[in-house]
Design a protein around this motif. Structure first.
Motif: not given
Length: 383
Positions: A358, A362-363
Motif C-alpha cells: 500500500y 500509494f496513491p
C-alpha cells in the motif's frame, strides 16, 4: 517504490532479493543479539520459547505450507526429540552428539510415518497423524525402563566446551537463536533447490507434478522426514528449557498450537512461522495481564463514571472471574483462528505484505490487488 527486473534464473532464486533486505535482516539480528542486555529474565525466557516454537513452525511449514501435507502430530515429534535428549544425556553423551541424534532419530521416525501416509489425503491424513501422536504419548507413558513413565525425566543444563549453559542464561538464548537462524537459512536454501520446488509442485497439483516426472511418493516421505528432523532439534532445546519432561506435556493441544503458529503467521512464508510463534507465545502474558490488571483498571473506570464502591468491586470480581475461567485460552485461540480464516487467510505476514505494498504504490494502490480468485471444485476443472 522499488522495481525489480529479473533477467536470469539466478535472480529468481537469490537468497536476498535486494540490498535493502540485507540491511533490514542485519538490523533485526543486531537487535536480537542486544536483547539479553536490554530485557529482563522473563521476556528473555519468552524469546527463547519464541525461537523454539518458530523452529517447529519452520518444520511444519515445510510439510504443510510447502508440500500440502496436513499434520496434527508434531507434538509427538517434539516429544521424541526431547526424550532422546534426556535419555542420552543421562548416559553421558555430550551435547553435540545427542543434539544431532535427536534430530536424526526423529527424522527417521518421521520418514516411517510418511510411508503409510502416502495413500491418505485431507482429513484422513490428519486423523492418521493424530493417531500417531496418541501412540507416541502412550509409548512414553508405558515404556518405563526408557522414559520413566508418567514420573517424567529430569534434563540437566547443557555442558559444552567445559562450560555449563543454564536454561535462563543469555548463552542458552544465543544457542536457540543460532539454531533458529540456521534452520531458516537452511529452509530457504531447501526451497530454492529442486527438492523444494518439487514440494511446491506437489502442493499445487500432484497430477501436474507426476506429469513433470516428480516422484511424488519419495518427496512426500522426504518432506515428512525433514519436517520431523527439524522438530526433533527443537525438542532437544525444549527439553533443556523446561528441565523436566513427561508424557502429559506433549498432547494434542500442543500440536494444535503448532498448527496455529502457521495459520496465524501465514502458511506460505517462513516469515509467518516466526510471526506466528511470537503471537502464540505472547498470548499467555496477555492472559496474565487480563487476569491480574484489567479487572482493577475496569473497576477504576467504573468508579470514575459514577459507579459506587460496591458496584465497582462487583464489576472487578466479575471481570476477574471471567479472566480466570477454565477454557478461556482455548476460546481465545478458537476466536483468533476464525477471525484470521475469515478476514486474513494469508496470516500476519500476508497483512504485512499488503501494508507494505500500500505504501509502495500509494496513491495508486487498488483494493482488489489481493482479491481472492474463485476456486472451482475438482469436478469443474475439466469442463
Amino acid at each position: 517504490m522499488r522495481f525489480m527486473f529479473k533477467t536470469d534464473y539466478d535472480d529468481d532464486i537469490r537468497l536476498f532479493p535486494h540490498r535493502g533486505a540485507v540491511v533490514c535482516y542485519a538490523l533485526l539480528l543486531g537487535l536480537l543479539l542486544l536483547a539479553p542486555s536490554v530485557l529482563g529474565s522473563y521476556f528473555l525466557s519468552q524469546l527463547v520459547f519464541v525461537c523454539i516454537y518458530a523452529i517447529v513452525g519452520v518444520g511444519l511449514m515445510i510439510l504443510t505450507g510447502f508440500t500440502g501435507q496436513a499434520s496434527l502430530g508434531h507434538a509427538a515429534f517434539l516429544a521424541i526429540g526431547a526424550y532422546t535428549t534426556a535419555y542420552l544425556q543421562q548416559r553421558g553423551v555430550p551435547f553435540p552428539a545427542y543434539f544431532l541424534a535427536a534430530g536424526l532419530l526423529t527424522g527417521m521416525i518421521g520418514a516411517l510415518v510418511g510411508f503409510p501416509a502416502l495413500r491418505l489425503q485431507g482429513i484422513y491424513l490428519v486423523i492418521a497423524t493424530i493417531s500417531f501422536a496418541f501412540i507416541v504419548e502412550e509409548v512414553l507413558a508405558r515404556w518405563e525402563s526408557v522414559t520413566n513413565g508418567n514420573d517424567g525425566m529430569r534434563v540437566k543444563a547443557i555442558q559444552w566446551l567445559g562450560q555449563s549453559v543454564p536454561r535462563d542464561s543469555a548463552a542458552f538464548y544465543y544457542l536457540c537463536l543460532g539454531v533458529l537462524v540456521l534452520t531458516v537459512v537452511g529452509a530457504l536454501n531447501l526451497l530454492r533447490s529442486p527438492t523444494g520446488r518439487a514440494f511446491i509442485a506437489i502442493r499445487d497439483s500432484e497430477t501436474a507434478a507426476r506429469s513433470m516426472g516428480i516422484n511424488v511418493a519419495r518427496y512426500k516421505v522426504k518432506s515428512f522426514a525433514i519436517s520431523a528432523a527439524i522438530t526433533g532439534f527443537a525438542g532437544c532445546l525444549y527439553a533443556h528449557k523446561l528441565s523436566f519432561i513427561s508424557p502429559e506435556m506433549f498432547t494434542l493441544q500442543l500440536s494444535i498450537e503448532f498448527i496455529m503458529v502457521i495459520i496465524i503467521g501465514g502458511a506460505f512464508s517462513l516469515h509467518g512461522a516466526v510471526l506466528g510463534a511470537i503471537f502464540i507465545v505472547m498470548v499467555d502474558p496477555f492472559l496474565t495481564y487480563l487476569k491480574d490488571d484489567v479487572p482493577t483498571v475496569i473497576a477504576g473506570i467504573a468508579a470514575t463514571f459514577g459507579a459506587g464502591a460496591a458496584r465497582a468491586a462487583a464489576i472487578r470480581d466479575a471481570v476477574a472471574a471471567f479472566a480466570a475461567a477454565n477454557g478461556l485460552k482455548g476460546a481465545i485461540y478458537g476466536l483468533i483462528v476464525m477471525l484470521f480464516i475469515l478476514f486474513e487467510p494469508l496470516g500476519l505476514y500476508g497483512r504485512w505484505v499488503k501494508i507494505k505494498l500500500y505504501f509502495q504504490l500509494f496513491p495508486l494502490y487498488k483494493r482488489a490487488t489481493f482479491k481472492r480468485q474463485k476456486v472451482y471444485v475438482k469436478s469443474e476443472r475439466n469442463r
